[in-house]
Structures are given as structure tokens and as C-alpha cells.
Design a protein around this motif. Structure first.
Motif, PDB file in Angstrom:
ATOM      1  N   ALA A 114      -1.258  -9.230  41.250  1.00  0.00           N
ATOM      2  CA  ALA A 114      -0.809 -10.127  40.657  1.00  0.00           C
ATOM      3  C   ALA A 114      -2.529 -10.911  40.530  1.00  0.00           C
ATOM      4  N   ILE A 115      -3.007 -10.645  41.511  1.00  0.00           N
ATOM      5  CA  ILE A 115      -4.458 -11.437  41.318  1.00  0.00           C
ATOM      6  C   ILE A 115      -5.626 -10.631  40.749  1.00  0.00           C
ATOM      7  N   LEU A 116      -5.388  -9.502  40.670  1.00  0.00           N
ATOM      8  CA  LEU A 116      -6.914  -8.373  40.508  1.00  0.00           C
ATOM      9  C   LEU A 116      -6.665  -8.206  39.252  1.00  0.00           C
ATOM     10  N   THR A 117      -5.489  -8.007  38.649  1.00  0.00           N
ATOM     11  CA  THR A 117      -5.357  -7.228  37.498  1.00  0.00           C
ATOM     12  C   THR A 117      -5.597  -7.956  36.508  1.00  0.00           C
ATOM     13  N   ASP A 118      -6.248  -7.318  35.340  1.00  0.00           N
ATOM     14  CA  ASP A 118      -6.224  -7.580  34.142  1.00  0.00           C
ATOM     15  C   ASP A 118      -6.133  -8.842  33.402  1.00  0.00           C
ATOM     16  N   VAL A 131     -17.950 -17.684  33.655  1.00  0.00           N
ATOM     17  CA  VAL A 131     -18.504 -16.185  33.730  1.00  0.00           C
ATOM     18  C   VAL A 131     -17.973 -14.981  32.975  1.00  0.00           C
ATOM     19  N   LEU A 132     -16.906 -15.496  32.623  1.00  0.00           N
ATOM     20  CA  LEU A 132     -16.328 -14.035  32.005  1.00  0.00           C
ATOM     21  C   LEU A 132     -15.811 -14.706  30.339  1.00  0.00           C
ATOM     22  N   SER A 133     -15.975 -14.114  29.021  1.00  0.00           N
ATOM     23  CA  SER A 133     -15.274 -14.844  28.439  1.00  0.00           C
ATOM     24  C   SER A 133     -13.836 -14.349  27.642  1.00  0.00           C
ATOM     25  N   GLY A 134     -13.283 -12.829  29.197  1.00  0.00           N
ATOM     26  CA  GLY A 134     -12.331 -12.667  28.373  1.00  0.00           C
ATOM     27  C   GLY A 134     -12.154 -11.914  30.098  1.00  0.00           C
ATOM     28  N   PRO A 135     -10.634 -11.191  29.314  1.00  0.00           N
ATOM     29  CA  PRO A 135      -9.970 -10.156  30.885  1.00  0.00           C
ATOM     30  C   PRO A 135     -11.244  -8.962  30.809  1.00  0.00           C
ATOM     31  N   GLN A 136     -11.081  -8.601  32.148  1.00  0.00           N
ATOM     32  CA  GLN A 136     -12.553  -7.945  32.780  1.00  0.00           C
ATOM     33  C   GLN A 136     -10.993  -7.020  33.957  1.00  0.00           C
ATOM     34  N   SER A 137     -11.477  -5.427  33.214  1.00  0.00           N
ATOM     35  CA  SER A 137     -10.649  -5.145  34.253  1.00  0.00           C
ATOM     36  C   SER A 137     -11.487  -4.894  35.765  1.00  0.00           C
ATOM     37  N   TRP A 138     -10.421  -5.208  36.651  1.00  0.00           N
ATOM     38  CA  TRP A 138     -11.467  -4.831  37.998  1.00  0.00           C
ATOM     39  C   TRP A 138     -10.856  -2.993  38.784  1.00  0.00           C
ATOM     40  N   LEU A 139      -9.774  -2.667  38.153  1.00  0.00           N
ATOM     41  CA  LEU A 139      -8.947  -1.406  39.323  1.00  0.00           C
ATOM     42  C   LEU A 139      -9.079  -0.516  38.409  1.00  0.00           C
ATOM     43  N   PRO A 144     -15.151   2.153  40.058  1.00  0.00           N
ATOM     44  CA  PRO A 144     -15.088   2.493  41.901  1.00  0.00           C
ATOM     45  C   PRO A 144     -15.298   1.352  42.997  1.00  0.00           C
ATOM     46  N   ALA A 145     -15.894   0.707  42.766  1.00  0.00           N
ATOM     47  CA  ALA A 145     -16.654  -0.343  43.166  1.00  0.00           C
ATOM     48  C   ALA A 145     -16.024  -1.422  43.494  1.00  0.00           C
ATOM     49  N   THR A 146     -15.471  -1.852  42.241  1.00  0.00           N
ATOM     50  CA  THR A 146     -14.686  -3.489  42.627  1.00  0.00           C
ATOM     51  C   THR A 146     -12.858  -3.098  42.878  1.00  0.00           C
ATOM     52  N   LEU A 147     -12.628  -1.782  42.665  1.00  0.00           N
ATOM     53  CA  LEU A 147     -11.768  -1.369  43.215  1.00  0.00           C
ATOM     54  C   LEU A 147     -11.126  -0.870  44.887  1.00  0.00           C
ATOM     55  N   LEU A 148     -12.256  -0.867  45.057  1.00  0.00           N
ATOM     56  CA  LEU A 148     -12.619  -0.304  46.573  1.00  0.00           C
ATOM     57  C   LEU A 148     -12.535  -1.800  47.231  1.00  0.00           C
ATOM     58  N   ALA A 149     -13.228  -2.586  46.635  1.00  0.00           N
ATOM     59  CA  ALA A 149     -13.277  -3.723  46.916  1.00  0.00           C
ATOM     60  C   ALA A 149     -11.813  -4.584  46.977  1.00  0.00           C
TER      61      ALA A 149
END
Lengths: 280, 140
Positions: A114-118, A131-139, A144-149
Motif C-alpha cells: 500500500a505504501i510503495l505501489t504506484d 521530487v517526482l512529477s507523477g506516480p513512479q513505479s518501484w516494484l 529490480p534495485a528498488t524492488l529488492l530495496a
């Protein structure tokens, strides 16, 4: 009663329980792993290592263990030391810090999803901060790096509490006199921690490390809820082979691999952090 | 307050927020319902029309109470068995020196090395639970 017999009587019920409900399925699983079409073979292992996801699963699992377990130990040690120096409210802080103990790994995975989703809370904050202009996907598969993080963070959040509880129990067993003696001899707080507290905590640290490493090798629900199939680990592969592919042999081969690695890690910890009998 | 003390207190607060914030956020979703879960940007405060309708809907789903009861049953049984089996064994490990103690420890740890997901024997979770109790009472 003969004092030689007592310990054996005390462990007898659990041994009997383990023999029936653990060793029998264990032997069955190992047998299953080394059988294909009813004959003994290593076919399941060949099939497992030949699978596209196998290398990824091995690498991902080890990456997680190597990153998560030391961080958890450091964090838990810091937290335990902070608790020790807290004047009031120690119980309430310990209570708050151990709340994640009561959260199942699947639920913890969903919390962090819920926290990290787009369209999650993290992106909301980052957009608000500019920092961002719109939703950014991390997962996703592309990150892969942010997914691992993300998985590391979720696991740190969920499972550091168990290390903390073990370490706190260990700290409470250390007599205050040792620390006071160190003070008298002019030890700095850091020297006191590294020369007095840490060595006396060794048995607790050993227990915590063994448990956490073995459990981290078996990480499953958190990985599945955050990474889905983008982040294969050994146990999620075992699960897929068992339930999606219905191939129990390969699933058993994965189980045997996980068990072998866990056992090896346990033996290493038992040896590396052993307390000589004279010091017990 | 010294600087040292200030850093110390900040550390305690940061770690407590780190533990509690995710729980707060998921609770927001639970009381906010579909609108909060699908909204963008996400709200950080409870909605003005705070209601427990979503929770009530969830509790009305057939089987929720039954599965909650099963969970409690399983938890109580696991706890009872792991204490019954684990405490005597842990006492033996902590208070007696006997041949085979290390081997027994390894056997208990072995239960942990066997993940319950892929095992078809559900009683394993009880056996790994008792392993944990044994370890805990041995190290305490």
C-alpha cells in the motif's frame, strides 16, 4: 531419580513428537526429491537447475539474507541499547517496537505494498515534495534495485522485532556489575559495549542469527505480495512447482535445497559463535 | 537537555514512528474503503465521513468469523503443544549437561529449516513452533 536420566526424560516427549510428525515427512520429502516416475534419480534436481527462474531464485534469496540479517542484528542491538538507557517508558517503547511481531508476513507485505505501489503513500509524499512529477513505479520488473530495496525494508520492518526480543532478553541476563566494573576502569561507553556487552550477548546473538537466517531463507509471503512473480525466491519457486505446476518432485527438490542451505548456515553459526564450555 | 540526550530521544521517536506509521496507513485504508484505496494522491488524514462501513462489510462476509475462530483454535493448540513439549526440553538444555544435547539442539533447529509452505503436513507448523519455544527457553 538418577540425574543422568532426567534430561533425557525431559526431551523425550518432544523427540517422540518430532520423530512422528517431522522425521517421517522429512524422509518422505527427501525420497520424493530423489525419485522420478517411481525410480531413484536426480531428475528433479536437473529439472530444477535447468529452470529459467532457478538462478534468479538462488541469487535473490542469498541477496536478501545477506542484506537483511546483518541490518536486523545491528538495528536490534541499537534498539536494545537505547531501551537500556531509557529512564521512563521503557515498557511502552518495547511494546511499540515489538508490535510487528504480531503481524503476519502476508499482512506486512500488503502494508508495504500500500505504501510503495504506484499510487501509494510514498509516491504521494514524493510528488508533494516536488521530487517526482507523477506516480513512479518501484516494484516492477524494470526496477529490480528498488524492488529488492522494498522487500528489504518490509522485512526489516516486520522481523527486526524478533531479533530485538531475543537480544533484550539476553541483555537483561547480563549482571550490572560487569558494566560498572568497566566504568571503574575508565572504559568509554563504546568500549563497554564492545568488550563487555557484546561478548556476553554471544549466545543470544547466536540464537537470533540462526533463527533469522533460516527464516530469511524461507521468505515467501512478503516477497510474493510485494514482488509477485517478478522476484523469484527459492520458496516461492517451490510453491509454484507444488501448486501451479503440480510437480511435487521438483518442489521437494527445492525444499531439500533450502533445508541444506539452512543447515549449513546453522552449523556455521554454531561453530563461529560457540561459547567454550568453561565460560558457560 | 544535552545534545546527546536529544539525539537519543529523537532516535526513539523515529524508530517508534517507523513502526507505527505503516500500521496507521493501512488502518486508513480499512476505514476509508474503496475511495481511499483507489485515490490519488493518497490522503494522510482519516476521511471526514469516517465510517466503519468497510469493516462492517468485511465482517459480514460469510466465513470471516468461522475462519477467525479456526485461527484462534489453531493458535491456542499450537501454543499449548509448544509449551508442553518445548519447556521441559528447554529446561533440560539449560540446566543439564548431557551427551547428545548439541545433537538435540540441531534436530530442533532442523524443524526450522523445513519450510511449512511446501510441506504437505500441516502439523509441521506446530513442530517448528515448539522448536522455537525450546530455543527460547534454552537461551533465557
Amino acid at each position: 531419580m538418577n540425574a543422568r536420566v532426567i534430561p533425557y526424560l525431559l526431551i523425550a516427549p518432544s523427540l517422540a513428537f518430532l520423530a512422528i510428525l517431522f522425521f517421517v515427512p522429512l524422509v518422505q520429502t527427501v525420497a520424493l526429491a530423489f525419485q522420478a516416475d517411481g525410480i531413484w534419480s536426480t531428475g528433479n534436481f536437473t529439472r530444477m537447475t535447468g529452470d529459467l527462474n532457478f538462478t534468479d531464485a538462488v541469487v535473490n534469496t542469498f541477496e536478501l539474507v545477506i542484506i537483511v540479517v546483518p541490518l536486523q542484528l545491528l538495528l536490534a542491538l541499537a534498539m536494545a541499547m537505547m531501551l537500556q538507557h531509557l529512564r521512563g517508558g521503557r515498557d511502552i517503547v518495547l511494546w511499540i517496537w515489538s508490535i510487528p511481531l504480531g503481524i503476519s508476513d502476508l499482512a506486512a507485505g500488503l502494508v508495504w505494498l500500500a505504501i510503495l505501489t504506484d499510487k501509494g503513500y510514498l509516491n504521494t509524499i514524493l510528488v508533494r515534495l516536488g521530487v517526482l512529477s507523477g506516480p513512479q513505479s518501484w516494484l516492477s520488473y524494470e526496477t529490480p534495485a528498488t524492488l529488492l530495496a522494498a522487500i528489504v525494508v518490509a522485512e526489516l520492518w516486520r522481523a527486526t522485532a524478533i531479533v530485538l526480543v531475543i537480544v533484550v532478553a539476553g541483555v537483561q541476563l547480563i549482571p550490572k556489575e560487569y558494566g560498572e566494573a568497566a566504568d571503574v576502569f575508565g572504559a568509554t561507553p563504546w568500549q563497554r559495549f564492545t568488550r563487555v556487552t557484546l561478548p556476553l550477548l554471544k549466545p543470544s546473538i547466536q540464537t537470533a542469527l540462526i533463527l533469522r537466517t533460516v527464516l530469511a531463507l524461507e521468505m515467501f509471503a512478503i516477497v510474493l505480495s510485494i514482488g509477485g512473480r517478478n522476484f523469484p525466491v527459492l520458496v516461492s519457486e517451490a510453491f509454484n512447482w507444488q501448486y501451479t505446476q503440480q510437480n511435487f518432485g521438483v518442489a521437494a527438490a527445492y525444499a531439500v535445497i533450502v533445508m541444506g542451505v539452512s543447515l549449513a548456515a546453522t552449523l556455521i553459526y554454531l561453530w563461529a559463535l560457540r561459547t567454550p564450555a568453561a565460560q558457560r | 537537555m544535552t545534545l546527546r540526550r536529544a539525539v537519543f530521544i529523537t532516535g526513539i521517536i523515529v524508530l517508534s514512528v517507523w513502526t507505527l506509521l505503516p500500521i496507521y496507513l493501512i488502518a486508513l485504508g480499512a476505514v476509508g474503503g474503496r475511495t481511499v484505496v483507489n485515490s490519488w494522491p493518497k490522503p494522510f488524514l482519516p476521511p471526514a465521513d469516517l465510517s466503519f462501513a468497510t469493516m462492517r462489510e468485511f465482517l459480514d462476509i460469510a466465513g470471516v468469523w468461522t475462519s477467525a475462530l479456526y485461527s484462534v483454535e489453531a493458535a491456542v493448540l499450537c501454543m499449548a503443544f509448544s509449551i508442553l513439549l518445548g519447556v521441559p526440553a528447554g529446561y533440560a538444555l539449560a540446566r543439564f549437561v548431557f551427551a547428545g544435547a548439541t545433537a538435540y539442539r540441531l534436530v530442533v533447529l532442523l524443524t526450522r529449516a523445513f519450510q511449512s509452505q511446501s510441506s504437505r503436513c500441516h502439523s509441521l507448523s506446530a513442530s517448528s513452533g515448539s522448536g522455537f519455544t525450546t530455543l527460547r527457553s534454552a537461551s533465557a
